[in-house]
Motif scaffolding. Structure first.
Motif, PDB file in Angstrom:
ATOM      1  N   CYS A   1       0.842  -1.225   0.114  1.00  0.00           N
ATOM      2  CA  CYS A   1       0.013  -0.119   0.261  1.00  0.00           C
ATOM      3  C   CYS A   1       0.973   1.155   0.033  1.00  0.00           C
ATOM      4  N   ILE A   2       0.458   2.148  -0.934  1.00  0.00           N
ATOM      5  CA  ILE A   2       1.263   3.514  -0.905  1.00  0.00           C
ATOM      6  C   ILE A   2       0.500   4.518  -0.707  1.00  0.00           C
ATOM      7  N   ASP A   3       1.034   5.562  -0.050  1.00  0.00           N
ATOM      8  CA  ASP A   3       0.388   6.752   0.235  1.00  0.00           C
ATOM      9  C   ASP A   3       0.905   7.805  -0.824  1.00  0.00           C
ATOM     10  N   ASP A   4       0.005   8.108  -1.807  1.00  0.00           N
ATOM     11  CA  ASP A   4       0.503   9.084  -3.148  1.00  0.00           C
ATOM     12  C   ASP A   4       0.233  10.430  -2.529  1.00  0.00           C
ATOM     13  N   GLY A   5      -0.170  10.561  -1.256  1.00  0.00           N
ATOM     14  CA  GLY A   5      -0.465  12.209  -0.938  1.00  0.00           C
ATOM     15  C   GLY A   5      -2.118  12.417  -0.904  1.00  0.00           C
ATOM     16  N   VAL A   6      -2.661  11.792  -1.933  1.00  0.00           N
ATOM     17  CA  VAL A   6      -3.954  12.123  -1.857  1.00  0.00           C
ATOM     18  C   VAL A   6      -4.922  10.866  -1.395  1.00  0.00           C
ATOM     19  N   ASN A   7      -4.308   9.704  -1.640  1.00  0.00           N
ATOM     20  CA  ASN A   7      -4.846   8.452  -1.504  1.00  0.00           C
ATOM     21  C   ASN A   7      -4.086   7.312  -0.883  1.00  0.00           C
ATOM     22  N   TYR A   8      -4.625   6.422  -0.265  1.00  0.00           N
ATOM     23  CA  TYR A   8      -3.826   5.135   0.233  1.00  0.00           C
ATOM     24  C   TYR A   8      -4.227   4.214  -1.054  1.00  0.00           C
ATOM     25  N   CYS A   9      -3.136   3.570  -1.530  1.00  0.00           N
ATOM     26  CA  CYS A   9      -3.580   2.802  -2.891  1.00  0.00           C
ATOM     27  C   CYS A   9      -2.741   1.405  -2.618  1.00  0.00           C
ATOM     28  N   THR A  10      -3.577   0.177  -2.600  1.00  0.00           N
ATOM     29  CA  THR A  10      -3.141  -0.946  -2.640  1.00  0.00           C
ATOM     30  C   THR A  10      -2.640  -1.362  -3.864  1.00  0.00           C
ATOM     31  N   PHE A  11      -1.489  -2.326  -3.983  1.00  0.00           N
ATOM     32  CA  PHE A  11      -1.323  -2.777  -5.264  1.00  0.00           C
ATOM     33  C   PHE A  11      -0.487  -4.202  -5.122  1.00  0.00           C
ATOM     34  N   SER A  12      -0.246  -4.939  -6.376  1.00  0.00           N
ATOM     35  CA  SER A  12       0.705  -5.740  -6.353  1.00  0.00           C
ATOM     36  C   SER A  12       1.207  -5.706  -7.775  1.00  0.00           C
ATOM     37  N   ILE A  13       2.345  -6.451  -7.513  1.00  0.00           N
ATOM     38  CA  ILE A  13       3.240  -6.626  -8.791  1.00  0.00           C
ATOM     39  C   ILE A  13       3.989  -7.809  -8.900  1.00  0.00           C
ATOM     40  N   GLU A  14       4.087  -8.519  -9.944  1.00  0.00           N
ATOM     41  CA  GLU A  14       5.153  -9.486 -10.346  1.00  0.00           C
ATOM     42  C   GLU A  14       6.317  -9.280 -11.337  1.00  0.00           C
ATOM     43  N   PRO A  15       7.237  -9.944 -11.146  1.00  0.00           N
ATOM     44  CA  PRO A  15       8.422  -9.811 -12.270  1.00  0.00           C
ATOM     45  C   PRO A  15       7.792  -9.696 -13.703  1.00  0.00           C
TER      46      PRO A  15
END
Length: 94
Positions: free
Chosen positions: A16-30
């Protein structure tokens, strides 16, 4: 931007990232693009602790950082697997 949660299961990284406006959940694979799962408006929460407690009702297994980590990315679209892996290593491996 700040990372507020980051976990690695196998090769897949979740967080989860705080982009300054929102808390955004994410996932990423190679070799894959970042997948944004859900956004939560920061203005709906009194502070970071309020967000963490509220999110715990949704997913009690998520581990949030006591002190979010600033990352050197200008926007969410610029996040690559290698970059996110480096953030994970700096958080969990020191």
């Amino acid at each position: 931007m700040r990372v507020v949660s980051i976990e690695k299961l196998g090769e897949k990284i979740y967080g989860c990232i705080d982009d300054g406006v929102n808390y955004c959940t994410f996932s990423i694979e190679p070799d894959g693009p970042i997948d944004y799962e859900k956004s939560y408006y920061k203005s709906n929460y009194n502070d970071y602790d309020h967000f963490v407690l509220s999110y715990a009702e949704t997913d009690p297994g998520t581990c949030f950082l006591e002190n979010p980590v600033e990352i050197g990315a200008s926007d969410m679209e610029s996040l690559t697997y290698e970059f996110v892996l480096g953030v994970w290593k700096s958080v969990w491996e020191g």
